[in-house]
Design an enzyme around this catalytic site. Structure first.
Site, short mmCIF file in Angstrom:
data_model
loop_
_atom_site.label_atom_id
_atom_site.label_comp_id
_atom_site.label_asym_id
_atom_site.label_seq_id
_atom_site.Cartn_x
_atom_site.Cartn_y
_atom_site.Cartn_z
N HIS A 138 -6.77 -4.88 -11.13
CA HIS A 138 -7.60 -3.73 -10.77
C HIS A 138 -7.25 -2.51 -11.62
CE1 HIS A 138 -7.44 -6.45 -7.35
NE2 HIS A 138 -8.58 -5.93 -6.92
N HIS A 184 -13.46 -1.63 -10.72
CA HIS A 184 -12.59 -1.75 -9.55
C HIS A 184 -11.61 -2.91 -9.68
CE1 HIS A 184 -11.23 -2.38 -5.41
NE2 HIS A 184 -11.44 -3.65 -5.69
N GLU A 204 -2.18 -0.74 19.28
CA GLU A 204 -1.25 -1.84 19.02
C GLU A 204 -1.06 -2.10 17.52
OE1 GLU A 204 -3.93 -2.04 20.99
OE2 GLU A 204 -3.08 -2.19 23.01
N HIS A 248 -6.89 -11.42 29.67
CA HIS A 248 -5.52 -10.95 29.56
C HIS A 248 -4.49 -12.08 29.51
CE1 HIS A 248 -7.29 -7.12 30.16
NE2 HIS A 248 -6.16 -6.49 30.42
C1 LIG Z 1 -7.96 -5.57 5.05
C2 LIG Z 1 -8.57 -5.77 3.69
N1 LIG Z 1 -9.86 -6.07 3.59
C3 LIG Z 1 -10.42 -6.30 2.38
C4 LIG Z 1 -9.65 -6.25 1.25
C5 LIG Z 1 -10.27 -6.58 -0.09
N2 LIG Z 1 -10.39 -5.36 -0.91
C6 LIG Z 1 -9.49 -5.01 -1.81
S1 LIG Z 1 -9.83 -3.56 -2.57
C7 LIG Z 1 -11.24 -3.37 -1.67
C8 LIG Z 1 -12.11 -2.16 -1.85
C9 LIG Z 1 -11.32 -0.94 -1.71
O1 LIG Z 1 -12.04 0.16 -2.13
P1 LIG Z 1 -11.27 1.50 -2.47
O2 LIG Z 1 -10.22 1.72 -1.48
O3 LIG Z 1 -12.29 2.55 -2.64
O4 LIG Z 1 -10.54 1.19 -3.82
P2 LIG Z 1 -11.06 1.51 -5.29
O5 LIG Z 1 -12.41 0.88 -5.42
O6 LIG Z 1 -11.13 2.97 -5.38
O7 LIG Z 1 -10.05 0.89 -6.17
C10 LIG Z 1 -11.42 -4.44 -0.80
C11 LIG Z 1 -12.55 -4.59 0.12
C12 LIG Z 1 -8.30 -5.93 1.40
N3 LIG Z 1 -7.46 -5.87 0.38
N4 LIG Z 1 -7.79 -5.66 2.62
#
Ligand SMILES: Cc1ncc(C[n+]2csc(CCOP(=O)(O)OP(=O)(O)O)c2C)c(N)n1
Length: 666
Positions: free
Chosen positions: A29, A260, A409, A471
């Protein structure tokens, strides 16, 4: 060179090390490191109290990259600062097997990675936990020894995750003023513009939760420095909303989702080099810029030495205690205190719910282990996690040892990871076992990071009765046993509860869950044994049968039932052995000989547990008899539920006799 020109080149060093590493790995990334490089340059270059030559210095500032997919940012910065772990060769081996530069930052791979991030939002809640630990220890040991900030960089994704709300509202409530969160506000996630899926006013949201907010241009170093300076003197936690361009410098793909999570590609990378005036080859940093970074890396050395002097000059008792805490060693008095209590319990033969037993044992533990920090997600009276020693902390008074986590939690479990990672405290929590589902993503990370985090999870079965199937855990035992490096304990009485608590405290690299009953249980351990029998994971609890026809394996509340069934079978001349199984995980860690001896050769093997069968074939074989749950529970007094679901001593006896008839006689 002007200061601005120098800053730009220092930031570009991060950008190109990161983009080139992603390019070489053909995966990763680049967008986040390129976009947030200006912020990172100011933060690490001028503010973060961190000494790469002593990365475990307890009073260092903590930094969490919550948006873990931008891991190359962390590796680039630490290389530039002079890390011994993150060398240029490590950067060249980004995302390769055996390298420290894992796809997402992994705790333990290299100094400077304070927590494992990647599941979005977790890092933010970890940072809240770190800030809590800092404040607790600062209150206890004074600001001479503990006085540092916790910084986190979060992305849009972290702020969209539900866990962020739990973390933010808790931090605001507790007035964690030394927590500074920088939001990489680039408006882009994987699918495209954030506006496709979210239109939250984050500033209003943070302010409503009790935060200070500052909005800046995240590419303006003077504005970044001013914001950080101001945040450090705030009376509240601070959000710095930094407007950035994802993939800053990439002329065609920058500002879009295309940067990204994929390499820029040779052409775009070349174009970015031109646009930013960077002519160094991949993985090369011009010597003047590397020097500037290395000088920045030396910045905190003096502060660290002064801190060491203060520690050396501190009162010897306080120093010894501080050092013990930070090493994670338990105090010398624990063993004796537990032994005395265990003897007393053997003599008393109490009937007690194991949640109540846990409270009594915690009373002893908390007396001799000052670093335990208790809490509950709004179920204090049910979880029995508060003892006389654990005064509640409040936003204005952190001299207590008990956290009212609220109904959070997931945030609780993730913040506990941050507390354990910070060091100096041992967090234990409380909630109902069924809500482990709400905490599970963070529990998995405790296990992955090898952290001593202890979850007291009560109301562990249909035995909770009237609250009904929403529960009543049924699949949760199997689900938690499935997590590697997590010890799931289901103690059968007060003595086993003590032993399991002891094991949880002494498992320095393994988180634990103590599954405890709401209903009363009689004592199944009749005599004092110096040895911690639960440490074996499974053991013969009533060995009167020489050559048992039947072996009954059970855990928790069902061990008593198994012993009653044994008595009935015995009255009919059927030799029976009962094995208590408080922990599958510890059993698997025993020698093959021991395991074989416990599984044994009885022609009839029965397991009894108020959960699903999954996992029990290990003991009873695929043709063994399982008496437990096949689906969800129901709402009724618990005795009626045991009858309704056929989990009774009579059912065990009937099943045993039918099988004997079939196998032995038939
Ligand atoms: C809980 C979770 N869901 C989905 C992902 C997959 N994922 C990684 S980065 C991303 C998008 C994040 O966007 P942003 O925070 O805006 O990062 P940027 O595009 O600016 O690098 C996703 C959906 C993850 N790492 N964790």
């Amino acid at each position: 060179m002007t200061d601005l020109a120098k800053h730009n080149r220092m930031a570009n060093a991060i950008r190109f090390l990161s983009a080139d590493a992603v390019e070489k790995a053909k995966s990763g990334h680049p967008g986040l490191p390129m976009g947030i490089a200006d912020v990172a340059t100011v933060l690490f270059g001028q503010f973060l109290k961190y000494d790469p030559t002593k990365p475990d210095w307890p009073d260092r500032d903590r930094f969490v990259l919550s948006a873990g997919h931008g891991s190359m940012l962390l590796y680039s910065v630490h290389y530039l600062l002079g890390s011994e772990d993150f060398t240029i060769d490590q950067l060249k081996n980004f995302r390769q097997l055996g390298s420290l530069t894992a796809g997402h930052p992994e705790y333990g791979h290299g100094a400077g990675v304070e927590t494992t991030t990647g599941p979005l939002g977790q890092g933010l809640a970890n940072a809240v936990g770190m800030a809590i630990a800092e404040r607790l220890l600062s209150e206890e040991f004074g600001t001479d020894l503990v006085d540092h900030h916790t910084y986190a960089i979060v992305g849009d994704g972290c702020l969209m995750e539900g866990i962020s709300q739990e973390a933010i509202s808790l931090a605001g409530h507790l007035k964690l003023k030394k927590l500074i969160v920088i939001w990489d506000d680039n408006g882009i996630s994987i699918d495209g513009k954030v506006s496709l899926a979210d239109s939250t006013d984050q500033i209003e949201r943070f302010e409503a939760s009790g935060w200070e907010t500052i909005s800046i241009d995240g590419h303006d170093p003077a504005a970044i420095a001013a914001a950080l300076e101001s945040a450090r003197s705030s009376a509240k936690p601070t959000l710095i909303a930094a407007k950035t361009t994802i993939g800053y410098g990439a002329p065609n793909k920058g500002g879009t989702e295309k940067v990204h999570g994929s390499p820029l590609g040779a052409e775009e990378l070349e174009a970015a080099r031109k646009a930013l005036g960077w002519d160094a080859a991949p993985f090369e940093v011009p010597s003047d810029i590397l020097d500037s970074w290395r000088i920045a890396g030396l910045r905190s050395g003096q502060a660290r030495k002064e801190w060491e002097k203060r520690l050396a000059e501190a009162d010897s008792e306080a120093r010894g205690e501080f050092e013990r805490r930070m090493r994670g060693d338990l105090p010398a008095g624990l063993n004796g205190a537990l032994e005395a209590l265990k003897k007393k319990l053997a003599a008393e033969q109490l009937t007690s719910a194991t949640r109540k037993a846990s409270e009594q044992i915690l009373g002893t533990i908390n007396e001799v282990v000052p670093e335990t920090i208790g809490g509950s997600a709004d179920l204090t009276g049910s979880n029995n996690t508060k003892t006389g020693q654990t005064k509640s902390i409040t936003p204005d008074d952190f001299s207590g040892r008990y956290i009212h986590w609220g109904i959070r939690e997931h945030g609780m479990a993730a913040a506990m990871n941050g507390m354990a990672l910070h060091g100096g405290v041992i967090p234990y929590s409380g909630t109902f076992l069924v809500f482990s589902d709400y905490a599970r993503p963070a529990m998995r990370l405790s296990a992955l990071m090898k952290q001593r985090v202890i979850h007291v999870m009560t109301h562990d079965s249909i035995g909770l009765g009237e609250d009904g199937p929403t529960h009543q855990p049924v699949e949760h035992y199997a689900a938690l046993r499935a997590i590697p490096n997590l010890n799931f304990f289901r103690p059968a009485d007060i003595t086993e509860t003590l032993e399991c608590w002891e094991l949880a405290l002494k498992s320095r690299e393994t988180p634990s869950v103590l599954a405890l009953t709401r209903q009363n249980l009689g004592s199944v351990r009749k005599t004092y044994e110096a040895e911690n029998l639960c440490a074996r994971g499974a053991y013969v609890i009533d060995d009167s049968a020489d050559d048992p026809t039947v072996t009954i394996f059970a855990s928790g509340s069902e061990v008593g039932l198994a012993l009653e069934a044994k008595a009935l079978l015995g009255a009919e001349g059927i030799q029976t052995r009962v094995v208590s199984v408080p922990s599958f995980e510890l059993f698997e860690a025993q020698s093959e000989d021991y395991k074989a001896s416990i599984v044994g050769n009885s022609p009839v093997k029965i397991a009894v547990e108020t959960g699903i069968r999954m996992g029990w074939d290990r003991f009873i074989g695929s043709d063994g008899i399982f008496i437990g749950m096949k689906g969800f529970g129901a709402s009724a007094p618990y005795q009626a539920l045991y009858e309704h679901f056929g989990i009774t001593k009579e059912a065990v006896v009937a099943a045993a006799k039918a099988r004997i008839h079939e196998k032995v006689e038939g």
